[in-house]
Write an enzyme that holds these catalytic residues in place. Structure first.
Site, PDB file in Angstrom:
ATOM      1  N   GLY A   1      61.139  89.080  33.028  1.00  0.00           N
ATOM      2  CA  GLY A   1      60.559  90.008  34.000  1.00  0.00           C
ATOM      3  C   GLY A   1      60.958  89.537  35.381  1.00  0.00           C
TER       4      GLY A   1
ATOM      5  N   MET B   1      58.344  89.144  42.012  1.00  0.00           N
ATOM      6  CA  MET B   1      57.469  87.993  41.728  1.00  0.00           C
ATOM      7  C   MET B   1      58.094  87.073  40.674  1.00  0.00           C
ATOM      8  SD  MET B   1      54.761  87.822  43.618  1.00  0.00           S
ATOM      9  CE  MET B   1      53.559  86.795  42.780  1.00  0.00           C
TER      10      MET B   1
ATOM     11  N   VAL C   1      55.459  90.627  33.996  1.00  0.00           N
ATOM     12  CA  VAL C   1      55.645  92.081  33.971  1.00  0.00           C
ATOM     13  C   VAL C   1      54.332  92.720  34.401  1.00  0.00           C
ATOM     14  CG1 VAL C   1      57.409  91.987  32.161  1.00  0.00           C
ATOM     15  CG2 VAL C   1      55.012  92.280  31.503  1.00  0.00           C
TER      16      VAL C   1
ATOM     17  N   SER D   1      48.598  83.287  43.189  1.00  0.00           N
ATOM     18  CA  SER D   1      48.322  83.964  44.454  1.00  0.00           C
ATOM     19  C   SER D   1      49.268  83.503  45.545  1.00  0.00           C
ATOM     20  CB  SER D   1      46.889  83.707  44.904  1.00  0.00           C
ATOM     21  OG  SER D   1      46.679  84.347  46.152  1.00  0.00           O
TER      22      SER D   1
ATOM     23  N   GLY E   1      51.444  86.167  47.060  1.00  0.00           N
ATOM     24  CA  GLY E   1      52.432  87.218  47.276  1.00  0.00           C
ATOM     25  C   GLY E   1      53.842  86.732  46.986  1.00  0.00           C
TER      26      GLY E   1
ATOM     27  N   LYS F   1      41.193  83.981  39.365  1.00  0.00           N
ATOM     28  CA  LYS F   1      42.106  84.741  40.242  1.00  0.00           C
ATOM     29  C   LYS F   1      41.486  86.087  40.622  1.00  0.00           C
ATOM     30  CE  LYS F   1      45.747  86.061  42.522  1.00  0.00           C
ATOM     31  NZ  LYS F   1      45.881  87.471  42.530  1.00  0.00           N
TER      32      LYS F   1
ATOM     33  N   HIS G   1      39.001  85.439  43.251  1.00  0.00           N
ATOM     34  CA  HIS G   1      39.777  85.200  44.479  1.00  0.00           C
ATOM     35  C   HIS G   1      40.090  86.543  45.136  1.00  0.00           C
ATOM     36  CE1 HIS G   1      43.718  85.397  46.449  1.00  0.00           C
ATOM     37  NE2 HIS G   1      43.515  84.159  46.877  1.00  0.00           N
ATOM     38  N   ASN G   2      40.532  87.489  44.348  1.00  0.00           N
ATOM     39  CA  ASN G   2      40.885  88.793  44.915  1.00  0.00           C
ATOM     40  C   ASN G   2      39.655  89.539  45.433  1.00  0.00           C
ATOM     41  OD1 ASN G   2      43.426  88.092  43.998  1.00  0.00           O
ATOM     42  ND2 ASN G   2      43.951  90.169  43.409  1.00  0.00           N
TER      43      ASN G   2
ATOM     44  N   GLU H   1      39.110  88.144  48.623  1.00  0.00           N
ATOM     45  CA  GLU H   1      40.198  88.665  49.484  1.00  0.00           C
ATOM     46  C   GLU H   1      39.826  90.051  50.041  1.00  0.00           C
ATOM     47  OE1 GLU H   1      44.248  88.501  47.682  1.00  0.00           O
ATOM     48  OE2 GLU H   1      44.394  90.636  48.132  1.00  0.00           O
ATOM     49  N   TYR H   2      39.277  90.897  49.178  1.00  0.00           N
ATOM     50  CA  TYR H   2      38.860  92.230  49.629  1.00  0.00           C
ATOM     51  C   TYR H   2      37.792  92.112  50.722  1.00  0.00           C
ATOM     52  CZ  TYR H   2      40.967  95.241  45.961  1.00  0.00           C
ATOM     53  OH  TYR H   2      41.814  95.947  45.144  1.00  0.00           O
TER      54      TYR H   2
ATOM     55  N   LYS I   1      44.769  97.937  43.659  1.00  0.00           N
ATOM     56  CA  LYS I   1      45.387  97.910  42.333  1.00  0.00           C
ATOM     57  C   LYS I   1      44.371  97.611  41.242  1.00  0.00           C
ATOM     58  CE  LYS I   1      49.992  96.770  43.908  1.00  0.00           C
ATOM     59  NZ  LYS I   1      49.711  95.835  45.012  1.00  0.00           N
TER      60      LYS I   1
ATOM     61  N   ARG J   1       7.709  99.665  36.959  1.00  0.00           N
ATOM     62  CA  ARG J   1       8.305  99.679  35.616  1.00  0.00           C
ATOM     63  C   ARG J   1       7.224  99.563  34.548  1.00  0.00           C
ATOM     64  NH1 ARG J   1      11.181  95.347  34.398  1.00  0.00           N
ATOM     65  NH2 ARG J   1      12.547  96.372  32.886  1.00  0.00           N
TER      66      ARG J   1
ATOM     67  N   HIS K   1       7.031  98.232  30.765  1.00  0.00           N
ATOM     68  CA  HIS K   1       8.114  97.240  30.692  1.00  0.00           C
ATOM     69  C   HIS K   1       7.624  95.809  30.886  1.00  0.00           C
ATOM     70  CE1 HIS K   1      11.172 100.207  30.135  1.00  0.00           C
ATOM     71  NE2 HIS K   1      10.807 100.853  31.229  1.00  0.00           N
TER      72      HIS K   1
HETATM   73  C1  6PG Z   1      47.509  87.479  45.812  1.00  0.00           C
HETATM   74  C2  6PG Z   1      47.069  88.921  45.918  1.00  0.00           C
HETATM   75  C3  6PG Z   1      47.816  89.820  45.000  1.00  0.00           C
HETATM   76  C4  6PG Z   1      47.314  91.254  45.000  1.00  0.00           C
HETATM   77  C5  6PG Z   1      47.519  92.000  46.230  1.00  0.00           C
HETATM   78  C6  6PG Z   1      47.218  93.481  46.149  1.00  0.00           C
HETATM   79  O1  6PG Z   1      46.618  86.681  45.582  1.00  0.00           O
HETATM   80  O2  6PG Z   1      48.685  87.180  45.982  1.00  0.00           O
HETATM   81  O3  6PG Z   1      45.715  88.998  45.575  1.00  0.00           O
HETATM   82  O4  6PG Z   1      47.699  89.282  43.716  1.00  0.00           O
HETATM   83  O5  6PG Z   1      47.985  91.931  44.003  1.00  0.00           O
HETATM   84  O6  6PG Z   1      46.811  91.445  47.260  1.00  0.00           O
HETATM   85  O7  6PG Z   1      45.930  93.764  45.751  1.00  0.00           O
HETATM   86  P1  6PG Z   1      45.322  95.218  46.020  1.00  0.00           P
HETATM   87  O8  6PG Z   1      46.419  96.213  45.842  1.00  0.00           O
HETATM   88  O9  6PG Z   1      44.256  95.417  45.005  1.00  0.00           O
HETATM   89  O10 6PG Z   1      44.821  95.202  47.420  1.00  0.00           O
END
Ligand code: 6PG
Length: 478
Positions: free
Chosen positions: A9, A13, A74, A128, A130, A182, A185-186, A189-190, A260, A444, A450
């Site tokens: 793949g 990445m 992939v 992580s 990118g 992970k 972590h995301n 990140e959000y 995603k 409740r 309850h």
């Molecule tokens: C990382 C990121 C990565 C993630 C993007 C997009 O740690 O390198 O978390 O894995 O795919 O940041 O995430 P979204 O499309 O959900 O914002």
């Protein structure tokens, strides 16, 4: 010479991870479904190290030393299952299949169990950082068996980011633990990105500070306790000017955030675990609202604002900085608390100090703050919640007046700050002596028998609401 690792793949990445292994002295066997990608990689970067070109998965497997290490990069979901299905008949007991994509941890658990039955190791690794991180040193979160880590870990540690000479990679725990961490972590990140967005909105819509000037402010903030990759790149994006229009770049981007799925997965999983990750959840919902562009455009002229006149305090910019820091701490606290709940649920021995430490470099949420978080969990007495660690308890106490001023000012001005306010509500909820959950329990019990617990007695009780309202001992039915 047989290759030490195979990569299948070779989109960006996968290609960058393969190059990273090769640049670190490993011989890397390459495979891609269409051989053009393999050849393109070799043409452009073949000189970076020792690569073995293969055209089929059978050739890839043949090129590897034993135990074989095959890394799949992939798209998450069925493509991973399809590659595994083709690979398994070619492998021998003890070989290691690695999934380095953003797979759902439940898929990883399922795949690990299925391959273990065949005597194969399946290792889901969170990666992580990118594209650049994959090439220059990502943060790596490997799951799977401890035994597989002995054969794989040294390679992963070698290609990972380093902070103070330490690799940003450590064995996380069995089966899906790496992908779970992970995912969280995301989620963080959000929330991290959303609080940055809220700070930007307050400074822009509240204080009228334009993007160029804000770039300087974020650059300054990046020198202090907020120092982090995301604050650094915020300054870069805000300073950028659109070549076509000459407008600030941020003004020509459609204000609808994509996703995603990993942030959403974090929240779904938190709901299942009963883990209160309100800041992370609000950041996912904020992306959802941003994407409802049709409803938003209808609402713009139709819904009243009723904003109040507010005199911004002179220290507003500093207030926003402090509110951002406090809210950011809450999202880390929530994410780490969720890891504690998951460890109990899935039988993982998650070491929060090691996890915080490997997030210090390479990954998207890398931040100075993670050094202190590592220290807090490495201490003899581990905090029940990150916010209870002395350093953070004091930092929040110092930021509180500013945090409250910012949230109330935002409310008065009609500027949505879902994560600033949800974080503050979480903090206040956490420290509160009595929560209105007592009333919820009473309700409740009235409508559904309850049952409830009493503050002054052991056991479970029920009040005979439609009878004489006397209390009886009850069997807990929830
Ligand atoms: C990382 C990121 C990565 C993630 C993007 C997009 O740690 O390198 O978390 O894995 O795919 O940041 O995430 P979204 O499309 O959900 O914002």
């Amino acid at each position: 010479m047989p290759a030490q690792i195979g990569v299948t793949g070779l989109a960006v990445m996968g290609a960058n991870l393969a190059r990273n292994f090769a640049r670190n002295g490993y011989t890397v066997a390459l495979h891609n479904r269409s051989v053009e990608k393999t050849d393109a990689l070799l043409a452009a970067h073949g000189g970076e190290g020792d690569f073995v070109r293969t055209e089929t998965l059978a050739e890839l497997v043949d090129a590897l030393e034993v135990p074989r290490r095959v890394l799949i990069m992939v798209k998450a979901g069925t493509p991973v299952d399809s590659v595994i299905e083709q690979l398994v008949p070619l492998l021998e007991e003890g070989d290691i299949v690695i999934d380095a994509g953003n797979s759902h941890y439940e898929d990883t658990r399922r795949r690990e169990a299925a391959l273990a039955e065949k005597g194969l190791h399946f290792v889901g690794i969170g990666v992580s950082g990118g594209e650049e991180g994959a090439l220059l040193g990502p943060s790596i979160m490997p799951g799977g068996s401890r035994e597989s880590y002995d054969a794989l870990g040294p390679l992963l540690e070698k290609i990972s980011a380093k902070v103070d000479g330490e690799p940003c990679c450590a064995w996380i725990g069995t089966d899906g633990a790496g992908h779970f961490v992970k995912m969280v972590h995301n989620g963080i990140e959000y929330a991290d990105m959303q609080v940055i967005g809220e700070a930007y909105d307050l400074l822009r819509s509240g204080a009228g500070i334009g993007p160029a000037e804000q770039a300087g402010i974020f650059e300054e903030w990046n020198k202090g306790e907020l120092a982090s990759f995301l604050i650094e790149i915020t300054a870069e994006v805000l300073a950028h000017v659109d070549a076509k229009t000459g407008a600030p770049f941020v003004d020509v981007i459609v204000d609808s955030a994509g996703q995603k799925g990993t942030g959403r997965w974090t929240v779904v999983s938190a709901l299942e675990l009963g883990s209160p990750v309100s800041a992370i959840a609000e950041s996912v919902f904020a992306r959802g609202l941003s994407s409802q562009r049709d409803q938003r455009s209808r609402a713009q002229g139709a819904l009243a604002g009723g904003e109040a006149e507010v005199q911004l305090p002179v220290e507003f910019v500093e207030d926003v900085r402090q509110a951002l820091y406090a809210s950011k701490l809450v999202s880390y606290a929530q994410g780490l608390d969720m890891l504690t709940s998951a460890a109990a649920e899935y039988g993982w021995d998650l070491k929060l100090d090691e996890i915080a430490s490997l997030w210090r470099g390479g990954c998207i949420i890398r931040a100075e703050l993670l050094k202190e978080i590592t220290g807090a969990y490495a201490a003899g007495e581990r905090p029940a919640n990150l916010l209870l660690a002395p350093a953070f308890r004091d930092a929040i106490a110092a930021a509180l007046p500013a945090w409250r001023r910012v949230v109330s000012t935002a409310v008065q001005l009609g500027i949505p700050v879902p994560v600033f306010s949800a974080s503050l509500a979480y903090y206040d909820g956490l420290r509160r002596d009595r929560l209105p959950a007592a009333l919820t329990q009473g309700l409740r019990d009235l409508f559904g028998a309850h049952t409830y617990g009493r503050v002054d007695a052991e056991g479970t009780f029920h009040t005979l609401w439609s009878g004489d309202k006397s209390e009886v001992a009850a069997v807990d039915t929830h």
